[in-house]
Design a protein around this motif. Structure first.
Motif, PDB file in Angstrom:
ATOM      1  N   GLY A  31       0.712  -1.156  -0.163  1.00  0.00           N
ATOM      2  CA  GLY A  31       0.065   0.047   0.148  1.00  0.00           C
ATOM      3  C   GLY A  31       1.030   1.169   0.086  1.00  0.00           C
ATOM      4  O   GLY A  31       0.765   2.113  -0.785  1.00  0.00           O
ATOM      5  N   GLY A  32       1.734   1.235   0.971  1.00  0.00           N
ATOM      6  CA  GLY A  32       2.612   2.593   1.066  1.00  0.00           C
ATOM      7  C   GLY A  32       3.508   2.607  -0.197  1.00  0.00           C
ATOM      8  O   GLY A  32       3.862   3.769  -0.497  1.00  0.00           O
ATOM      9  N   SER A  33       4.029   1.505  -0.395  1.00  0.00           N
ATOM     10  CA  SER A  33       4.955   1.293  -1.444  1.00  0.00           C
ATOM     11  C   SER A  33       4.353   1.916  -2.771  1.00  0.00           C
ATOM     12  O   SER A  33       5.249   2.669  -3.466  1.00  0.00           O
ATOM     13  N   LEU A  34       3.228   1.679  -3.159  1.00  0.00           N
ATOM     14  CA  LEU A  34       2.487   1.908  -4.482  1.00  0.00           C
ATOM     15  C   LEU A  34       2.234   3.515  -4.367  1.00  0.00           C
ATOM     16  O   LEU A  34       2.596   4.416  -5.410  1.00  0.00           O
ATOM     17  N   GLY A  35       1.858   4.014  -3.145  1.00  0.00           N
ATOM     18  CA  GLY A  35       1.660   5.441  -2.959  1.00  0.00           C
ATOM     19  C   GLY A  35       2.827   6.333  -3.078  1.00  0.00           C
ATOM     20  O   GLY A  35       2.652   7.441  -3.430  1.00  0.00           O
ATOM     21  N   CYS A  36       4.054   5.847  -2.708  1.00  0.00           N
ATOM     22  CA  CYS A  36       5.155   6.608  -2.797  1.00  0.00           C
ATOM     23  C   CYS A  36       5.917   6.356  -4.074  1.00  0.00           C
ATOM     24  O   CYS A  36       6.913   6.746  -4.175  1.00  0.00           O
ATOM     25  N   THR A  37       5.573   5.708  -4.899  1.00  0.00           N
ATOM     26  CA  THR A  37       6.122   5.323  -6.212  1.00  0.00           C
ATOM     27  C   THR A  37       6.622   6.536  -6.898  1.00  0.00           C
ATOM     28  O   THR A  37       7.896   6.632  -7.398  1.00  0.00           O
ATOM     29  N   GLU A  38       5.608   7.544  -7.211  1.00  0.00           N
ATOM     30  CA  GLU A  38       6.228   8.870  -7.976  1.00  0.00           C
ATOM     31  C   GLU A  38       7.318   9.422  -7.322  1.00  0.00           C
ATOM     32  O   GLU A  38       7.978  10.136  -7.791  1.00  0.00           O
ATOM     33  N   PHE A  39       7.150   9.510  -5.751  1.00  0.00           N
ATOM     34  CA  PHE A  39       8.368  10.084  -4.944  1.00  0.00           C
ATOM     35  C   PHE A  39       9.696   9.600  -5.195  1.00  0.00           C
ATOM     36  O   PHE A  39      10.433  10.388  -5.385  1.00  0.00           O
ATOM     37  N   PHE A  40       9.452   8.241  -5.163  1.00  0.00           N
ATOM     38  CA  PHE A  40      10.853   7.548  -5.236  1.00  0.00           C
ATOM     39  C   PHE A  40      11.414   7.721  -6.677  1.00  0.00           C
ATOM     40  O   PHE A  40      12.767   7.994  -6.836  1.00  0.00           O
ATOM     41  N   VAL A  41      10.592   7.547  -7.661  1.00  0.00           N
ATOM     42  CA  VAL A  41      10.993   7.741  -9.004  1.00  0.00           C
ATOM     43  C   VAL A  41      11.748   8.833  -9.297  1.00  0.00           C
ATOM     44  O   VAL A  41      12.604   9.259  -9.824  1.00  0.00           O
ATOM     45  N   ALA A  42      10.940  10.120  -8.812  1.00  0.00           N
ATOM     46  CA  ALA A  42      11.211  11.456  -9.072  1.00  0.00           C
ATOM     47  C   ALA A  42      12.704  11.726  -8.194  1.00  0.00           C
ATOM     48  O   ALA A  42      13.678  12.271  -8.755  1.00  0.00           O
ATOM     49  N   LEU A  43      12.758  11.305  -7.052  1.00  0.00           N
ATOM     50  CA  LEU A  43      14.008  11.701  -6.221  1.00  0.00           C
ATOM     51  C   LEU A  43      15.147  11.101  -6.616  1.00  0.00           C
ATOM     52  O   LEU A  43      16.225  11.690  -6.793  1.00  0.00           O
ATOM     53  N   TYR A  44      15.081   9.608  -7.037  1.00  0.00           N
ATOM     54  CA  TYR A  44      16.362   9.012  -7.481  1.00  0.00           C
ATOM     55  C   TYR A  44      16.734   9.438  -9.037  1.00  0.00           C
ATOM     56  O   TYR A  44      17.800   9.210  -9.425  1.00  0.00           O
ATOM     57  N   ASN A  45      15.881   9.873  -9.766  1.00  0.00           N
ATOM     58  CA  ASN A  45      15.871   9.896 -11.180  1.00  0.00           C
ATOM     59  C   ASN A  45      16.048  11.406 -11.798  1.00  0.00           C
ATOM     60  O   ASN A  45      16.213  11.623 -12.774  1.00  0.00           O
ATOM     61  N   GLU A  46      15.535  12.219 -10.860  1.00  0.00           N
ATOM     62  CA  GLU A  46      15.302  13.705 -11.247  1.00  0.00           C
ATOM     63  C   GLU A  46      15.902  14.466 -10.248  1.00  0.00           C
ATOM     64  O   GLU A  46      16.415  15.584 -10.510  1.00  0.00           O
ATOM     65  N   VAL A  47      15.646  14.421  -8.981  1.00  0.00           N
ATOM     66  CA  VAL A  47      15.931  15.593  -7.873  1.00  0.00           C
ATOM     67  C   VAL A  47      17.104  15.380  -7.273  1.00  0.00           C
ATOM     68  O   VAL A  47      18.019  16.276  -7.071  1.00  0.00           O
ATOM     69  N   MET A  48      17.524  14.208  -6.812  1.00  0.00           N
ATOM     70  CA  MET A  48      18.931  14.253  -6.288  1.00  0.00           C
ATOM     71  C   MET A  48      20.177  14.180  -7.057  1.00  0.00           C
ATOM     72  O   MET A  48      20.244  13.518  -8.060  1.00  0.00           O
ATOM     73  N   GLU A  49      21.002  14.819  -6.569  1.00  0.00           N
ATOM     74  CA  GLU A  49      22.476  14.569  -7.261  1.00  0.00           C
ATOM     75  C   GLU A  49      23.026  13.475  -6.674  1.00  0.00           C
ATOM     76  O   GLU A  49      23.463  13.301  -5.329  1.00  0.00           O
ATOM     77  N   LEU A  50      23.440  12.425  -7.746  1.00  0.00           N
ATOM     78  CA  LEU A  50      24.134  11.242  -7.102  1.00  0.00           C
ATOM     79  C   LEU A  50      25.535  10.784  -7.645  1.00  0.00           C
ATOM     80  O   LEU A  50      25.568  11.050  -8.769  1.00  0.00           O
TER      81      LEU A  50
END
Lengths: 281, 317
Positions: A31-50
């Protein structure tokens, strides 16, 4: 402007990963995983400098800490698809001898994970510590963290919230998964927390909301806005309005799928709603 | 009996303070955190010399443990400071998940351990902390006996990679170990070689064991006395070697007999060469208010209690 089509494909694929992972072992937290999918995808692929690769100290890159560790399926899927470890390893989720423990740990050396979490309420303190280390090291990068809204019932959070504002930890962006649900029901029924925005503000944080937490473009724009608010003397809180179970219609908006796996038939329904895009693991 | 003398009595917590200040000068990665007990933990010198490397957390020990765990990410070596009670029992799950299970290089430094905290009473006198901490996988547990040894231990744990629980106390006690000692984690220190009984002591009870050994010598009993400053990992070899010679053992600690040094020694013996053992420790009880000396007398944690235990264990050989 990000290539949102590619990222939306990733969102769909990650949702498939989540339901397949929990279905396979008949346990885990979709449940919580599906709800946070856009957040994680955005964070790791667009937002954070890694940086490329992984080292524990994470010098010269942004860091992320997952405090509500039970949503490990989304964390693992996004880490794997970002290249931290082989996507095929998602097959080992929750199995004996796996690095993909039920809740994320550092103990098995899984790249991408910097602290164990699952016992709730501890992640913000750890994120603050990492943010302080960055300041000491004159490392001008940010620390992100994610917390459940129900998790805020743990008192340690409020020690951390008070500390971060009182000590101007302004390289920290703490996001709250504001889905209004927890294991026993709606947060308002289990323990009403009142006005979270007002509470964070009263503690001295810069608070912003992302109303459409399951709209990828809105999440990217919101998190970039949060980044622009760092370095101004206040920690930044993002209230991320999500729908628990988003993307699988029968799981949406209910606590019932907090920690329950779909059966074979339900899996097929869920997968039918999220067409394979980048290839299943 | 080897002769031990001292020129001053001084608290072990001051040894921590001096050791921490020295680390501040020699190791730029060392940082310190405190939960509103800077004076009690003797951290003032470190803070004065390294204000940017000190974090006053306020009365929020759970947050302190988490922040300490986070500070290791980026290469810092955090030393947390508060009373033993608030360093362990109050924050056990934070230590367990964010520090021990996460393999974080945090040094949990705990003052006012045991009964000798004194007048504040049982709410603050933890007698269970060694047990709590030694049960955590990967946790090193150290309980030095005097000022010099606490200072040396403080410096030594910065060089060791991994979580450590360093336990010390409030009262002034004889400072009898060498000023320039090198502290080896996990290595027992032979205080006196003897043949009739092994006395294994830790912390404040080491000096009491020496007093007991002197008295026992007058009674014709030759006591081998071992200072176990590291309860985990335990120097099992030293204990087994000694008990093989003496055939019996008395353990002495300012801690509950459940979960403490005594149980670790008993397990070691049972797994190898069982021998009669007596426990000088608190007997599954809370403490109370009183002066440190009164409390150690009332709860049987002094040289007289050690002598009684030796007399008893000798009859069981």
């Amino acid at each position: 402007m990000p290539d949102t089509q590619q990222l939306n494909d990733l969102v769909t694929q990650v949702r498939r990963d989540i339901v397949r992972m929990v279905h396979k072992v008949n346990s885990g937290h979709p449940g919580g995983s599906l709800g946070c999918t856009e957040f994680f995808v955005a964070l790791y692929n667009e937002v954070m400098e890694l940086n490329d690769g992984f080292d524990m100290d994470g010098t010269g890159e942004d860091l992320f800490f997952l405090s509500n560790g039970h949503i490990s399926p989304i964390f693992y899927s996004v880490l794997a698809r970002k290249g931290y470890f082989p996507v095929d390893e998602l097959n080992t989720f929750r199995l004996i001898d796996s690095r993909l423990q039920g809740h994320p740990t550092t103990h098995e050396g899984l790249p991408g994970v910097r602290v164990s979490s699952g016992s709730l309420g501890q992640g913000m303190s750890v994120a603050i510590g990492a943010a302080l280390a960055k300041k000491l090291n004159k490392d001008n990068h940010l620390v992100f963290s994610l917390h459940g809204d129900g998790e805020l019932q743990e008192g340690q959070n409020w020690e951390a919230i008070m500390y971060a504002a009182g000590n101007k930890v302004d390289n920290l962006i703490a996001t709250i998964d504001y889905n209004g649900q927890q294991i026993d029901g709606a947060t308002d029924d289990v323990l009403p927390m009142g006005d979270l925005k007002a509470k964070f503000k009263a503690f001295g944080w810069d608070v912003m909301e992302i109303e459409k937490g399951n709209d990828l473009e809105a999440v990217i724009a919101g998190l970039n806005e949060a980044k622009s608010r760092t370095g101004k003397g206040k920690p930044v809180c993002v209230l991320l309005h999500t729908i628990m179970g988003h993307g699988v219609d029968f799981m949406m908006g209910t606590h019932a799928w907090h920690g329950k796996a779909p059966n074979d038939e339900q899996l097929e329904q869920a997968l039918a709603q999220n067409a394979e895009t980048l290839g299943d693991y | 009996m080897k002769k031990y003398t001292y020129t001053e009595t001084i608290d072990t917590r001051s040894g921590f303070g001096v050791g921490l200040a020295e680390l501040g000068r020699t190791n730029p990665n060392v940082v310190a955190l405190c939960a509103d007990l800077v004076g009690s933990l003797k951290m003032a010198e470190f803070i004065k010399e390294n204000p940017e490397r000190f974090f006053q957390i306020g009365i929020a020990e759970a947050n302190m443990m988490g922040i300490a765990a986070g500070l290791t990410i980026g290469g810092k070596i955090p030393f947390t400071g508060t009373f033993a009670n608030f360093s362990t029992g109050r924050v056990y799950d934070q230590i367990r998940q964010s520090i021990a299970y996460s393999d974080k290089n945090v040094k949990i430094c705990a003052s006012h351990a045991g009964l000798t905290l004194g007048e504040d009473g049982a709410t603050h006198q933890i007698l269970e902390d060694i047990g709590l901490m030694k049960m955590l996988p990967g946790m090193t547990v150290i309980n030095p006996c005097d000022f010099n040894q606490t200072k040396a231990a403080t410096i030594a744990i910065a060089e060791y990679e991994g979580p450590v629980y360093l336990r010390f106390g409030r009262p002034k006690v004889p400072n009898f170990t060498p000023e320039d000692q090198k502290f080896e984690i996990g290595k027992a220190i032979m205080i006196n070689e003897g043949t009739d009984v092994t006395i294994v002591a830790t912390g404040h009870l080491v000096w009491e064991a020496i007093l007991a050994g002197e008295e026992l010598e007058k009674q014709g009993v030759s006591a081998e006395i071992i200072n176990i400053h590291t309860i985990k990992p335990l120097d099992e070899e030293a204990i087994l070697k000694s008990v093989a010679k003496t055939g019996c053992v008395v353990t002495a600690e300012e801690h509950n007999y459940l979960g403490g040094l005594g149980e670790s020694v008993a397990r070691t013996l049972v797994e190898n060469t069982p021998a009669p053992q007596e426990f000088v420790a608190t007997q599954d009880t809370f403490g109370e208010s009183g002066t440190p000396a009164q409390l150690m007398d009332k709860y049987g944690l002094n040289s007289e209690a050690i002598i009684k235990a030796v007399t008893k264990v000798l009859k069981r050989k």
